[in-house]
Design an enzyme around this catalytic site. Structure first.
Site, PDB file in Angstrom:
ATOM      1  N   ASP A 483       0.828  -1.209   0.000  1.00 37.82           N
ATOM      2  CA  ASP A 483       0.000   0.000   0.000  1.00 37.82           C
ATOM      3  C   ASP A 483       0.862   1.258   0.000  1.00 37.82           C
ATOM      4  OD1 ASP A 483      -2.296   1.549   0.136  1.00 37.82           O
ATOM      5  OD2 ASP A 483      -3.046   0.672   2.004  1.00 37.82           O
ATOM      6  N   ASP A 553     -10.644   2.573  -2.971  1.00 34.49           N
ATOM      7  CA  ASP A 553     -11.145   2.438  -1.602  1.00 34.49           C
ATOM      8  C   ASP A 553     -12.659   2.561  -1.560  1.00 34.49           C
ATOM      9  OD1 ASP A 553      -8.895   1.855  -0.226  1.00 34.49           O
ATOM     10  OD2 ASP A 553      -8.483   3.897   0.446  1.00 34.49           O
TER      11      ASP A 553
HETATM   12  C1  DGJ Z   1      -5.769   2.063   1.949  1.00 36.16           C
HETATM   13  C2  DGJ Z   1      -6.199   0.814   1.241  1.00 36.16           C
HETATM   14  O1  DGJ Z   1      -6.705   1.111   0.001  1.00 36.16           O
HETATM   15  C3  DGJ Z   1      -7.220   0.088   2.101  1.00 36.16           C
HETATM   16  O2  DGJ Z   1      -7.694  -1.034   1.430  1.00 36.16           O
HETATM   17  C4  DGJ Z   1      -6.583  -0.282   3.393  1.00 36.16           C
HETATM   18  O3  DGJ Z   1      -5.545  -1.190   3.173  1.00 36.16           O
HETATM   19  C5  DGJ Z   1      -6.059   0.956   4.089  1.00 36.16           C
HETATM   20  N1  DGJ Z   1      -5.199   1.720   3.218  1.00 36.16           N
HETATM   21  C6  DGJ Z   1      -5.306   0.602   5.330  1.00 36.16           C
HETATM   22  O4  DGJ Z   1      -4.664   1.672   5.882  1.00 36.16           O
END
Ligand code: DGJ
Length: 731
Positions: A483, A553
């Site tokens: 991420d 997200d």
């Molecule tokens: C952003 C990601 O897109 C989410 O799926 C998740 O992993 C969060 N970060 C966690 O901080």
């Protein structure tokens, strides 16, 4: 090779061609490379359609003894244009010479044609598996006064409508330092005409929505200055004919194989010609090129289609799926996962997660992914990034203990990391406060309370590689979600002198790519998933390291329709992931049925992101049925051809197998109406002569019926409805 690339010494014309496309350019007066054509294949170019000469006011000429007034860089379509001489349009490169002048003109010096496609050192790129899949033309051009050279790379594949381009600059060993102030990957000039430009703008939780604009006079730029690809503007554009649509018309795609700052700039000139320049964003970029040094630009992938956007997308899909993505998972079906992020956020421990794993097992789910919050003492987003050691409060018996539990249930075990980042509350920061990007004497800006590690530095990368290796060496991690939850600001590296701070952002990317190359090579059995606060770094460069990426997200099925539609313009559905989450949705508050959420998520790499222990009995049955159904259709979704059919209040898309024996159609109806029109969906890409049976109803249709007459969509008194049809050819 001659069947792919020809040079006619008499006409001084290069012709790259296969059955689908031709790309033609010529050595013009003074050795300038003039662009002639990119488009549908022409079997043989006879050399007659040269760029016409015309004496135009205020158009400068080449500085030769007897200037030809009809020949001007001001209007000539070119392969690599500069700033400083008489071309006043956007340049492909800008060089600050040792004397301070911004002057250069590259002219032809030599060329060679090699089989296959050379690798780009340190950069992601499309590749070949055997040298006869493609041929590469390398034209060396030189700026005569400074003797600076550039190799222009053009690769044409034998059976793809793709030209891959990049440039390598070279300063001879005995020459003084020059500074590159712009170094684009590609310049593509178009003849006078009426064009549209398609782009993929967006935002966090709202990525890659298709935008179509008229190309008017002036300059329009699609760019990121965020140090990464960004949610805000993807690094792809297409120029199209005014009437081009999903199935018709000329389309020219330009896609950067890069994940850093980018700029794709379009200029319509005074005589209606259009120039596109694409590459590293010149904003803030400089690169010192000492004598003997080279600079390799990222690659750009040009795709041409005369049959609209779907054909362009399919060319990109096949190329990315087959010759950009690498490793064991390239050709392997991706597991159905459950991720605990929306189920628990930071509030979990081993005891709380075990029932979710148990439920996943019962439902047939294949992998459990432990998301953010398992390390350091991270109970919220203010802390611990950089300390990749397990939180012993949440996992008193260690992470392996929990992973063993997951494995014993027959599931794979996946783990979230955010290796490019650092929290000020971390042991890493306390030990190395200079590791983050920050300008001396200025406080760096936090974003989500976190800061960016200076990955341009070898020692920083080694620290992170060491920590991740310590985890991965234990052998219980089957998947990593990589991420990145902020963009880059406060750009400064302690490793570089003042004059070279303009190199930091690109050096960050080279450092990141080196780290990814090291880890993905060292751990080939791990499935790597890219993520950047959802889909902030979905690009072809990242796909070289990460076979799949988290799309957004925003897990709301209705928002996802537009996001996945836009994403599919370039990226194949097996490179982006989609999860069924709770209703009402956490991001939008919208309620949708499990069927609708399932059909949207099943249209990509499928998974769940909710607390499975909270499903009702009926929902459990539905989820188990979705999981079982996806396992059946997974080869078709992940390796079939994807076609967009409709968007708007009704969405429709489909998947069809290469042999046209199997097809899946997904339809979605958004808002209902008191007096609805009957809606017909027409399929595409089937064999008109084949008979197809609907596997649910056993009704038989001709391929021609499904494509030309189509199917009436059933009416339902509800918003956000969906249907899935599965057809198999009979006999
Ligand atoms: C952003 C990601 O897109 C989410 O799926 C998740 O992993 C969060 N970060 C966690 O901080």
């Amino acid at each position: 090779m001659a069947d792919l690339i020809a040079f006619d010494a008499k006409t001084q014309v290069f012709h790259l061609h296969n059955q689908q496309i031709s790309y033609i350019f010529a050595i013009e007066d003074g050795g300038v490379l003039g662009h002639l054509y990119f488009g549908q294949a022409v079997a043989g170019y006879h050399g007659e359609r040269r760029y016409p000469r015309k004496d135009r006011g205020f158009a400068g000429n080449l500085p030769v003894a007897e200037p030809e007034r009809g020949f001007s860089l001001d209007t000539l379509p070119q392969e690599i244009s500069s700033r400083g001489e008489a071309d006043f349009r956007i340049p492909a490169f800008v060089i600050r010479q040792a004397d301070g002048a911004q002057a250069s003109r590259f002219v032809y010096a030599s060329h060679r044609i090699v089989p296959g496609k050379p690798k780009l050192p340190g950069l992601p790129a499309a590749y070949v598996e055997s040298p006869d899949e493609a041929a590469t033309l390398i034209v060396t051009v030189v700026d005569q006064p400074s003797r600076l050279q550039a190799d222009l790379y053009y690769t044409i594949y034998r059976d793809r409508a793709v030209i891959a381009r990049s440039v390598c600059f070279r300063n001879p060993a005995d020459q003084p330092v020059v500074t590159l102030e712009q170094a684009a990957s590609v310049q593509l000039d178009f003849p006078a005409g009426d064009y549209r430009v398609l782009s993929l703008p967006g935002a966090h939780a709202n990525e890659r929505h298709l935008q179509k604009e008229v190309v008017g006079y002036g300059i329009k730029q699609f760019a990121s200055t965020r140090g990464t690809t960004s949610h805000q503007m993807n690094n792809f554009i297409a120029l199209t004919a005014p009437d081009a649509d999903e199935f018709h018309g000329d389309v020219y795609g330009i896609d950067l194989v890069y994940s850093g700052n980018h700029a794709l700039t379009v200029e319509k000139d005074q005589i209606d010609q259009v120039r596109v320049v694409a590459g590293i964003n010149p904003a803030g970029f400089t690169w010192e090129l000492a004598g003997g040094a080279e600079f390799q630009t990222p690659e750009a992938l040009l795709v041409y289609s005369h049959q609209g956007l779907n054909a362009m997308s399919q060319t990109y899909h096949r190329l990315i799926r087959e010759r950009v993505v690498r490793g064991r998972y390239r050709d392997q079906e991706r597991p159905i996962l459950v991720n605990n992020w929306e189920a628990t956020y930071f509030d979990f421990n081993e005891a709380k997660l075990r029932p979710i794993v148990d439920a996943a097992k019962k439902l047939g789910i294949e992998m459990f992914v432990l998301d953010d919050g398992w390390f350091g003492h991270r109970d919220d987003d203010t802390t611990s990034l950089g300390d990749w050691v397990v939180d012993s409060h949440k996992f008193p018996l260690g992470l392996k203990h929990f992973a063993d539990y997951v494995h014993n249930q027959g599931l794979k075990f996946g783990l979230w990391v955010e290796p490019e980042m650092i929290s000020k509350d971390s042991d890493l920061y306390r030990a190395h406060p200079d590791y983050l990007l920050a300008v001396p004497g200025r406080a760096p800006s936090p974003s989500r309370f976190q800061y960016v590690l200076d990955l341009s530095r070898e020692d920083v990368r080694a620290n992170i590689a060491g920590q991740l290796s310590d985890l991965l060496d234990q052998g219980y991690i089957d998947y990593i979600k990589w991420d990145m939850n902020r963009h880059l600001s406060d750009i400064y590296s302690h490793a570089l002198p003042a004059a070279r701070q303009g190199e930091v952002l690109h050096r960050y990317m080279l450092g990141l790519y080196a780290l990814l190359e090291e880890l993905t090579t060292k751990y080939p059995d791990v499935l790597w998933e890219g993520c950047s606060g959802g889909g902030g770094r979905i690009d072809t460069g990242f796909a070289y390291y990460m076979p799949q990426s988290w799309t957004s997200d925003n897990t709301d099925a209705i928002s996802r329709l537009g996001i996945q539609y836009g994403t599919s313009l370039v990226y194949p559905p097996n490179t982006f992931t989609a999860h069924v989450s709770v209703s009402p949705n956490e991001q939008t508050g919208r309620s949708t049925s499990l069927a609708t959420r399932g059909n949207v998520a099943m249209s990509a790499v499928f998974g769940y992101e909710l607390d499975l222990t909270k499903l009702t009995k009926t929902e459990q049955k539905q989820v188990a049925a979705q999981v079982a159904a996806y396992k059946q259709i997974r080869p078709l979704i992940q390796f079939g051809h994807f076609l967009r059919l409709e968007s708007g209040n009704d969405y429709a898309w489909m998947f069809v197998s290469a042999d046209q024996n199997e097809a899946l159609l997904f339809t979605f109806h958004l808002l209902n109406n008191g007096q609805p029109a009957f809606h017909i969906v027409k399929m595409a890409g089937l064999d008109p002569a084949k008979q197809y049976e609907d596997t649910a109803t056993h009704t038989v249709y001709g391929g021609d019926e499904l494509m030309h007459m189509g199917l009436y969509q059933p009416l339902q008194r509800q918003d956000f409805t969906t249907h899935q049809y599965h057809f198999k050819a009979i006999n």
